[in-house]
Write a protein that holds these residues in place. Structure first.
Motif, mmCIF file in Angstrom:
data_model
loop_
_atom_site.group_PDB
_atom_site.id
_atom_site.type_symbol
_atom_site.label_atom_id
_atom_site.label_comp_id
_atom_site.label_asym_id
_atom_site.label_seq_id
_atom_site.Cartn_x
_atom_site.Cartn_y
_atom_site.Cartn_z
ATOM 1 N N ALA A 62 -9.353 5.591 0.127
ATOM 2 C CA ALA A 62 -8.723 6.223 -1.046
ATOM 3 C C ALA A 62 -7.791 7.346 -0.582
ATOM 4 C CB ALA A 62 -9.790 6.758 -1.990
ATOM 5 N N ILE A 63 -8.219 8.086 0.413
ATOM 6 C CA ILE A 63 -7.376 9.180 0.934
ATOM 7 C C ILE A 63 -6.098 8.609 1.546
ATOM 8 C CG2 ILE A 63 -7.270 10.961 2.761
ATOM 9 C CD1 ILE A 63 -10.291 11.455 2.160
ATOM 10 N N LYS A 64 -6.223 7.441 2.166
ATOM 11 C CA LYS A 64 -5.036 6.795 2.777
ATOM 12 C C LYS A 64 -4.199 6.052 1.728
ATOM 13 C CE LYS A 64 -7.701 5.026 6.144
ATOM 14 N NZ LYS A 64 -8.226 4.067 7.052
ATOM 15 N N GLY A 65 -4.761 5.850 0.540
ATOM 16 C CA GLY A 65 -4.031 5.110 -0.506
ATOM 17 C C GLY A 65 -4.150 3.608 -0.342
ATOM 18 N N ASP A 66 -5.146 3.145 0.390
ATOM 19 C CA ASP A 66 -5.331 1.706 0.584
ATOM 20 C C ASP A 66 -6.335 1.184 -0.458
ATOM 21 O OD1 ASP A 66 -5.891 -0.847 1.338
ATOM 22 O OD2 ASP A 66 -6.327 -0.391 3.445
ATOM 23 N N MET A 104 0.848 -1.212 0.000
ATOM 24 C CA MET A 104 0.000 0.000 0.000
ATOM 25 C C MET A 104 0.875 1.251 0.000
ATOM 26 S SD MET A 104 -2.702 0.937 3.021
ATOM 27 C CE MET A 104 -2.264 2.292 4.072
ATOM 28 N N ASP A 105 0.507 2.199 -0.874
ATOM 29 C CA ASP A 105 1.192 3.489 -0.895
ATOM 30 C C ASP A 105 0.609 4.291 0.259
ATOM 31 O OD1 ASP A 105 1.984 6.023 -1.369
ATOM 32 O OD2 ASP A 105 1.033 6.235 -3.331
ATOM 33 N N ALA A 106 1.356 4.381 1.357
ATOM 34 C CA ALA A 106 0.760 4.867 2.598
ATOM 35 C C ALA A 106 0.713 6.390 2.727
ATOM 36 C CB ALA A 106 1.519 4.272 3.776
ATOM 37 N N VAL A 107 1.080 7.116 1.669
ATOM 38 C CA VAL A 107 1.079 8.572 1.785
ATOM 39 C C VAL A 107 -0.364 9.080 1.767
ATOM 40 C CG1 VAL A 107 1.904 10.723 0.770
ATOM 41 C CG2 VAL A 107 3.289 8.641 0.595
ATOM 42 N N MET A 108 -0.696 9.897 2.747
ATOM 43 C CA MET A 108 -2.059 10.427 2.819
ATOM 44 C C MET A 108 -2.250 11.492 1.738
ATOM 45 S SD MET A 108 -3.870 9.252 5.421
ATOM 46 C CE MET A 108 -4.969 10.474 6.114
ATOM 47 N N SER A 109 -3.430 11.518 1.180
ATOM 48 C CA SER A 109 -3.737 12.577 0.219
ATOM 49 C C SER A 109 -3.878 13.905 0.950
ATOM 50 C CB SER A 109 -5.025 12.258 -0.519
ATOM 51 O OG SER A 109 -4.794 11.172 -1.382
ATOM 52 N N ASP A 110 -3.611 14.990 0.203
ATOM 53 C CA ASP A 110 -3.665 16.297 0.864
ATOM 54 C C ASP A 110 -4.780 17.194 0.329
ATOM 55 O OD1 ASP A 110 -2.424 16.563 -1.539
ATOM 56 O OD2 ASP A 110 -0.515 17.294 -0.749
ATOM 57 N N ALA A 111 -5.632 16.655 -0.551
ATOM 58 C CA ALA A 111 -6.824 17.397 -1.006
ATOM 59 C C ALA A 111 -7.761 16.400 -1.673
ATOM 60 C CB ALA A 111 -6.428 18.485 -2.007
#
Ligand code: NDP
Length: 460
Positions: A399-403, A1-8
């Motif tokens: 989706a915001i968490k990239g999961d 999982m790309d664990a970078v949180m979305s910022d918008a």
């Protein structure tokens, strides 16, 4: 999982029906849970401004339940609005300004699929596009060719890892519970195979018709509407091998393998039906051959399931709205007690809602008294009212968490369409059935050999 949180979160189609009914209540729910605190940029072409947008969101929330003013104020504080035509480059210039320094926005396409190509292309030109994620809504095509075409459009600009295909069904608590139950209980694994399981059946029933959406339904039918996505996903969860390791990809790999193992259907393994009166619905052709009911028998070519029939049945205007799975176990090898003739011997029953989520085990016990006569009992492993967390809330949060675990991957979508294309290509009869019945009688024949259909009942 790309664990970078979305910022918008950029919402295209902010004035639409889906945003109103599902997305705003979900975002508000996430705010209340303390799980949404990034910019919300609503995009539409309606000539609105941020105040009008805010009023629309309030209206959506009021329609959904009561409003906690503090949470609403927090959500309002994050809101920005961009107006303009999606074909106009200036709209994306304004969006770029609204995004400011955002590096990893989620772009939610709550718009008609015909609008995806120009919108995805314009998004790809934004300076933050490289870190962006794209959320698309079902339907993911209407057959294999259109699904592939949609995927080509998305992949022209974005990698698969950045694409989140929402099918809200996968976000439901009950569906999650099914997966959890399968892979967190030691006692289940030794019996979860062809040695002990006699048959598996899934019924997804609705006690209502097309409710004025006849024109839409004429283009879809039960197989596209329910089998291609929901029922095949349920089969995948029931039949898949344990994922090798954590994260979204091992799990999605195993589901795809199930779809690969589904043997092409034949005409004998499909019964289609149409409720009496469907052809009188507004928007429905007088000679419509669209099915409002489908039942089929599926075989999985796999070591674990060889010879175990999987049956699925779905329909409108059936006696109840409920989704239920029955996994029937084989009889004990010997009849020690001559009077034990309860059918099925043992079973696992999963109720997936809508009002109740339950897992129950069917067992035989001795009836009190002098004879060794048996009685059926059901042990409830769990029984709760409805879904705890809204599916959209869970999925948008993911989706915001990239999961991507609960989102449909390209290969699974295309494999599922491959299976369904075969079904859609069959010229089988469409049998009429009475509204309020369990569908055409012909559907009973295919399953008679394993004890017939199990019909979900109203739960106490
Ligand atoms: P709507 O028809 O309500 O429209 C959504 C948005 O798209 C509106 O904001 C509208 O903008 C905009 N739009 C429509 N046509 C155009 C166009 N030609 N050019 C530019 N913008 C356009 O759709 P829904 O909200 O019902 O559905 C959105 C997506 O979600 C679709 O892909 C649908 O299949 C999917 N979906 C919807 C569900 C639902 O319950 N509604 C359930 C599951 C999936 P404006 O108002 O400014 O014209």
């Amino acid at each position: 999982m790309d664990a970078v949180m979305s910022d918008a979160l950029v919402l295209f189609g902010a004035t639409g029906d889906l945003a109103y009914k599902k997305i705003y209540p979900a975002l508000y729910g996430l705010v209340r849970r303390g799980q949404f605190d990034i910019a919300l940029i609503c995009v539409a072409r309606s000539g609105w401004d941020v105040e009008r947008m805010r009023a629309r969101i309030r209206d959506s929330l009021e329609n959904h339940g009561s409003i906690d003013e503090a949470a609403f104020a927090k959500l309002s504080g994050m809101l920005r609005y961009v107006d303009g035509d999606y074909q106009d480059a200036a709209t994306f210039g304004r969006l770029c300004e609204a995004l400011g320094d955002a590096q990893k926005p989620v772009f939610y396409l709550a718009i008609p699929p015909s609008m995806f190509p120009p919108v995805v292309e314009s998004i790809s030109k934004l300076k933050c596009a490289a870190g962006g994620r794209i959320v698309v809504e079902k339907p993911f095509g209407r057959d294999l060719a259109s699904a592939q075409s949609l995927n080509r459009t998305l992949h022209k600009y974005f990698d698969e890892a950045a694409i989140f295909r929402i099918d809200h069904y996968l976000g439901k608590e009950a569906v999650q519970n099914l997966m959890y139950f399968r892979f967190s209980n030691t006692f289940l694994e030794p019996i979860w195979n062809r040695n002990y399981v006699k048959s598996v059946q899934i019924t997804m029933a609705e006690n209502f018709g097309v409710e004025g959406r006849g024109r839409f339904y004429e283009e879809v039918g039960a197989v596209r509407d329910v089998v291609q996505n929901h029922l095949l996903q349920v089969i995948a969860i029931l039949a898949m091998e344990p994922p090798v390791g954590a994260g979204s990809e091992p799990l999605r790999d195993e589901k795809a393998k199930v779809f690969r193992g589904i043997r092409p259907l034949t005409g004998h393994s499909l019964v289609r039906g149409q409720y009496r009166g469907y052809r009188n619905e507004p928007g429905v052709a007088a000679d419509s051959q669209v099915e409002t009911f489908a039942a089929m028998q599926i075989h999985l070519d796999s070591w674990r399931w060889e010879g175990v029939p999987f049956y699925i049945r779905t329909g409108k205007h059936l006696p109840i709205t409920a989704t239920e799975i029955l996994v029937t176990l084989r009889h004990p090898p010997q009849k020690v007690f001559v009077d034990v003739a309860l059918e099925p011997a043992n079973y696992v029953r999963f109720r997936l809602g809508p009002d109740q989520v339950a897992i129950a085990l069917g067992a035989n016990v001795k009836m009190p008294g002098t004879s060794m006569a048996g009685d059926r009992v059901e042990l409830h492993v769990c029984k709760v009212k409805g879904d705890e967390m809204d599916a959209y809330e869970r999925l948008i949060g993911d989706a915001i968490k990239g999961d991507a675990t609960l989102f449909a991957r390209q290969d699974s979508v295309e494999l599922a369409w491959h299976i369904v294309d075969t079904i859609l290509g069959m010229e089988t009869p469409v049998y009429e059935y009475e509204a309020g019945s369990w569908g055409p009688i012909e559907a009973n024949m295919m399953i008679a050999g394993v004890g017939g259909w199990h019909s979900p009942k109203r739960e106490a």
